[in-house]
Motif scaffolding. Structure first.
Motif, PDB file in Angstrom:
ATOM      1  N   ARG A 152       0.832  -1.211   0.000  1.00  0.00           N
ATOM      2  CA  ARG A 152       0.000   0.000   0.000  1.00  0.00           C
ATOM      3  C   ARG A 152       0.862   1.255   0.000  1.00  0.00           C
ATOM      4  NH1 ARG A 152      -3.593   2.878   4.327  1.00  0.00           N
ATOM      5  NH2 ARG A 152      -4.758   4.223   2.923  1.00  0.00           N
ATOM      6  N   ALA A 153       1.932   1.248   0.792  1.00  0.00           N
ATOM      7  CA  ALA A 153       2.811   2.416   0.858  1.00  0.00           C
ATOM      8  C   ALA A 153       3.550   2.627  -0.458  1.00  0.00           C
ATOM      9  CB  ALA A 153       3.803   2.260   2.003  1.00  0.00           C
ATOM     10  N   GLN A 154       4.031   1.551  -1.054  1.00  0.00           N
ATOM     11  CA  GLN A 154       4.791   1.665  -2.304  1.00  0.00           C
ATOM     12  C   GLN A 154       3.931   2.122  -3.476  1.00  0.00           C
ATOM     13  OE1 GLN A 154       6.515  -2.231  -2.797  1.00  0.00           O
ATOM     14  NE2 GLN A 154       8.335  -1.703  -1.596  1.00  0.00           N
ATOM     15  N   HIS A 155       2.672   1.705  -3.483  1.00  0.00           N
ATOM     16  CA  HIS A 155       1.794   2.039  -4.598  1.00  0.00           C
ATOM     17  C   HIS A 155       0.881   3.224  -4.296  1.00  0.00           C
ATOM     18  CE1 HIS A 155       3.032  -2.087  -5.584  1.00  0.00           C
ATOM     19  NE2 HIS A 155       2.911  -1.684  -6.848  1.00  0.00           N
ATOM     20  N   CYS A 156       1.023   3.827  -3.131  1.00  0.00           N
ATOM     21  CA  CYS A 156       0.150   4.935  -2.703  1.00  0.00           C
ATOM     22  C   CYS A 156      -1.308   4.590  -2.979  1.00  0.00           C
ATOM     23  CB  CYS A 156       0.550   6.235  -3.394  1.00  0.00           C
ATOM     24  SG  CYS A 156       2.169   6.805  -2.921  1.00  0.00           S
ATOM     25  N   ALA A 157      -1.677   3.369  -2.629  1.00  0.00           N
ATOM     26  CA  ALA A 157      -2.996   2.840  -2.950  1.00  0.00           C
ATOM     27  C   ALA A 157      -4.009   3.169  -1.858  1.00  0.00           C
ATOM     28  CB  ALA A 157      -2.917   1.335  -3.136  1.00  0.00           C
ATOM     29  N   SER A 161      -8.500  -0.365  -2.933  1.00  0.00           N
ATOM     30  CA  SER A 161      -7.701  -1.027  -3.976  1.00  0.00           C
ATOM     31  C   SER A 161      -6.716  -2.027  -3.366  1.00  0.00           C
ATOM     32  CB  SER A 161      -6.969   0.004  -4.835  1.00  0.00           C
ATOM     33  OG  SER A 161      -6.059   0.738  -4.054  1.00  0.00           O
ATOM     34  N   THR A 162      -6.224  -1.744  -2.177  1.00  0.00           N
ATOM     35  CA  THR A 162      -5.331  -2.695  -1.501  1.00  0.00           C
ATOM     36  C   THR A 162      -6.102  -3.948  -1.111  1.00  0.00           C
ATOM     37  OG1 THR A 162      -4.051  -0.843  -0.637  1.00  0.00           O
ATOM     38  CG2 THR A 162      -3.690  -2.970   0.402  1.00  0.00           C
ATOM     39  N   ALA A 163      -7.321  -3.767  -0.622  1.00  0.00           N
ATOM     40  CA  ALA A 163      -8.164  -4.910  -0.254  1.00  0.00           C
ATOM     41  C   ALA A 163      -8.450  -5.772  -1.473  1.00  0.00           C
ATOM     42  CB  ALA A 163      -9.465  -4.420   0.373  1.00  0.00           C
ATOM     43  N   GLN A 164      -8.744  -5.119  -2.599  1.00  0.00           N
ATOM     44  CA  GLN A 164      -9.025  -5.848  -3.830  1.00  0.00           C
ATOM     45  C   GLN A 164      -7.777  -6.601  -4.314  1.00  0.00           C
ATOM     46  OE1 GLN A 164     -10.434  -3.339  -6.960  1.00  0.00           O
ATOM     47  NE2 GLN A 164     -11.224  -5.050  -8.175  1.00  0.00           N
ATOM     48  N   GLU A 165      -6.616  -5.970  -4.229  1.00  0.00           N
ATOM     49  CA  GLU A 165      -5.358  -6.580  -4.677  1.00  0.00           C
ATOM     50  C   GLU A 165      -5.050  -7.868  -3.916  1.00  0.00           C
ATOM     51  OE1 GLU A 165      -1.754  -7.273  -6.554  1.00  0.00           O
ATOM     52  OE2 GLU A 165      -3.227  -5.774  -7.135  1.00  0.00           O
ATOM     53  N   PHE A 166      -5.289  -7.865  -2.584  1.00  0.00           N
ATOM     54  CA  PHE A 166      -4.947  -9.019  -1.757  1.00  0.00           C
ATOM     55  C   PHE A 166      -6.124  -9.952  -1.502  1.00  0.00           C
ATOM     56  CE2 PHE A 166      -1.411  -6.219  -0.881  1.00  0.00           C
ATOM     57  CZ  PHE A 166      -0.340  -7.088  -0.761  1.00  0.00           C
ATOM     58  N   GLY A 167      -7.326  -9.555  -1.908  1.00  0.00           N
ATOM     59  CA  GLY A 167      -8.514 -10.388  -1.680  1.00  0.00           C
ATOM     60  C   GLY A 167      -8.910 -10.443  -0.222  1.00  0.00           C
ATOM     61  N   ALA A 179      -0.921  -1.981  12.290  1.00  0.00           N
ATOM     62  CA  ALA A 179       0.118  -2.802  12.919  1.00  0.00           C
ATOM     63  C   ALA A 179       1.498  -2.426  12.427  1.00  0.00           C
ATOM     64  CB  ALA A 179      -0.148  -4.284  12.638  1.00  0.00           C
ATOM     65  N   ASN A 180       1.601  -1.889  11.233  1.00  0.00           N
ATOM     66  CA  ASN A 180       2.895  -1.520  10.661  1.00  0.00           C
ATOM     67  C   ASN A 180       3.065  -0.017  10.543  1.00  0.00           C
ATOM     68  OD1 ASN A 180       4.359  -4.073   9.850  1.00  0.00           O
ATOM     69  ND2 ASN A 180       2.280  -4.456   9.183  1.00  0.00           N
ATOM     70  N   LEU A 181       2.220   0.736  11.248  1.00  0.00           N
ATOM     71  CA  LEU A 181       2.298   2.196  11.341  1.00  0.00           C
ATOM     72  C   LEU A 181       2.267   2.898   9.978  1.00  0.00           C
ATOM     73  CD1 LEU A 181       4.953   2.468  14.144  1.00  0.00           C
ATOM     74  CD2 LEU A 181       2.492   2.596  14.381  1.00  0.00           C
ATOM     75  N   VAL A 182       1.478   2.359   9.060  1.00  0.00           N
ATOM     76  CA  VAL A 182       1.253   3.016   7.776  1.00  0.00           C
ATOM     77  C   VAL A 182      -0.248   3.288   7.733  1.00  0.00           C
ATOM     78  CG1 VAL A 182       1.444   2.827   5.273  1.00  0.00           C
ATOM     79  CG2 VAL A 182       3.097   1.672   6.724  1.00  0.00           C
ATOM     80  N   LEU A 183      -0.686   4.307   8.432  1.00  0.00           N
ATOM     81  CA  LEU A 183      -2.106   4.506   8.591  1.00  0.00           C
ATOM     82  C   LEU A 183      -2.785   5.072   7.364  1.00  0.00           C
ATOM     83  CD1 LEU A 183      -2.156   5.717  12.265  1.00  0.00           C
ATOM     84  CD2 LEU A 183      -2.785   3.503  11.379  1.00  0.00           C
ATOM     85  N   SER A 184      -2.342   6.205   6.904  1.00  0.00           N
ATOM     86  CA  SER A 184      -3.006   6.793   5.754  1.00  0.00           C
ATOM     87  C   SER A 184      -2.045   7.699   5.012  1.00  0.00           C
ATOM     88  CB  SER A 184      -4.226   7.589   6.213  1.00  0.00           C
ATOM     89  OG  SER A 184      -4.838   8.196   5.105  1.00  0.00           O
ATOM     90  N   GLN A 185      -1.657   7.255   3.850  1.00  0.00           N
ATOM     91  CA  GLN A 185      -0.753   8.085   3.057  1.00  0.00           C
ATOM     92  C   GLN A 185      -1.502   8.786   1.934  1.00  0.00           C
ATOM     93  OE1 GLN A 185       2.662   5.883   1.838  1.00  0.00           O
ATOM     94  NE2 GLN A 185       3.426   5.745   3.913  1.00  0.00           N
ATOM     95  N   THR A 186      -2.669   8.247   1.572  1.00  0.00           N
ATOM     96  CA  THR A 186      -3.411   8.852   0.484  1.00  0.00           C
ATOM     97  C   THR A 186      -4.624   9.607   0.994  1.00  0.00           C
ATOM     98  OG1 THR A 186      -4.734   6.858   0.179  1.00  0.00           O
ATOM     99  CG2 THR A 186      -2.694   7.060  -1.133  1.00  0.00           C
ATOM    100  N   GLY A 187      -4.792   9.645   2.305  1.00  0.00           N
ATOM    101  CA  GLY A 187      -5.922  10.365   2.886  1.00  0.00           C
ATOM    102  C   GLY A 187      -7.167   9.543   2.967  1.00  0.00           C
ATOM    103  N   THR A 188      -7.116   8.256   2.664  1.00  0.00           N
ATOM    104  CA  THR A 188      -8.302   7.398   2.765  1.00  0.00           C
ATOM    105  C   THR A 188      -8.109   6.301   3.761  1.00  0.00           C
ATOM    106  OG1 THR A 188      -7.481   6.019   0.971  1.00  0.00           O
ATOM    107  CG2 THR A 188      -9.059   7.749   0.397  1.00  0.00           C
TER     108      THR A 188
END
Length: 188
Positions: A152-157, A161-167, A179-188
């Motif tokens: 999610r962080a690498q693709h700014c997703a 879209s992240t949920a769809q990518e991983f099912g 859990a990995n402290l990447v809460l919201s980079q795209t504002g969503t």
């Protein structure tokens, strides 16, 4: 190399502590603290009795004192005398070198910045600091949380879209990112 028992009145009765320790380790002499008032006196007698490379058997490492600072001070005395500690509650035999590691962990815990709303008096109890957490039961994860957060962080997703990518569900993506402290980079 004598084994000396040190027990202290607490949640578990002195007799139960003594029997539990003796079931795993032969103890040649006992020192017991019946109240907080005689704590220093009993501990000083214990230190005078011990020789280098003796073992102090305790039910719980937190029983060595009433505060983190007191436990730390006593562990440092054990290290100076090159003593080892048998920690019955965890089933561990800690050499003086291992005690140095415990002391280093306590130093790190104390140096961590406290949360803005948290008072210094809310510092975890000695027991909580010095016990290993039980593994939490539950279903195994379908997906690696770290992989989800990194993708999610690498693709700014977005979460969707992240949920769809991983099912997986959007809630699972949020848990993985939290859990990995990447809460919201795209504002969503």
């Amino acid at each position: 190399m004598a084994v000396v028992g040190y027990i202290r009145k607490g949640q578990i009765k002195l007799k139960q502590q003594r029997l539990a320790i003796e079931s795993n380790m032969p103890v040649c002499k006992w020192f017991q603290e019946k109240s907080g008032a005689d704590s220093a006196k009993v501990f000083d007698k214990l230190i005078k009795y011990l020789w280098a490379e003796d073992t102090v058997a305790v039910f719980d490492l937190g029983d060595l004192g009433q505060s983190v600072e007191e436990v730390e001070k006593r562990l440092r005395k054990f290290c100076k005398k090159r003593l080892s500690v048998y920690w019955h509650n965890q089933g561990l035999q800690l050499s003086s070198d291992s005690l140095q590691g415990v002391l280093a962990a306590l130093d790190v815990m104390r140096s961590l910045p406290s949360h803005a709303s948290q008072q210094r008096s809310d510092f975890p109890s000695v027991h909580k600091l010095l016990t290993f957490p039980e593994p939490k039961p539950g279903r195994r994860r379908k997906v690696d949380y770290q992989a989800v957060a990194v993708w999610r962080a690498q693709h700014c997703a977005s979460i969707a879209s992240t949920a769809q990518e991983f099912g997986i569900s959007a809630a699972t993506v949020k848990r993985a990112c939290r859990a990995n402290l990447v809460l919201s980079q795209t504002g969503t």
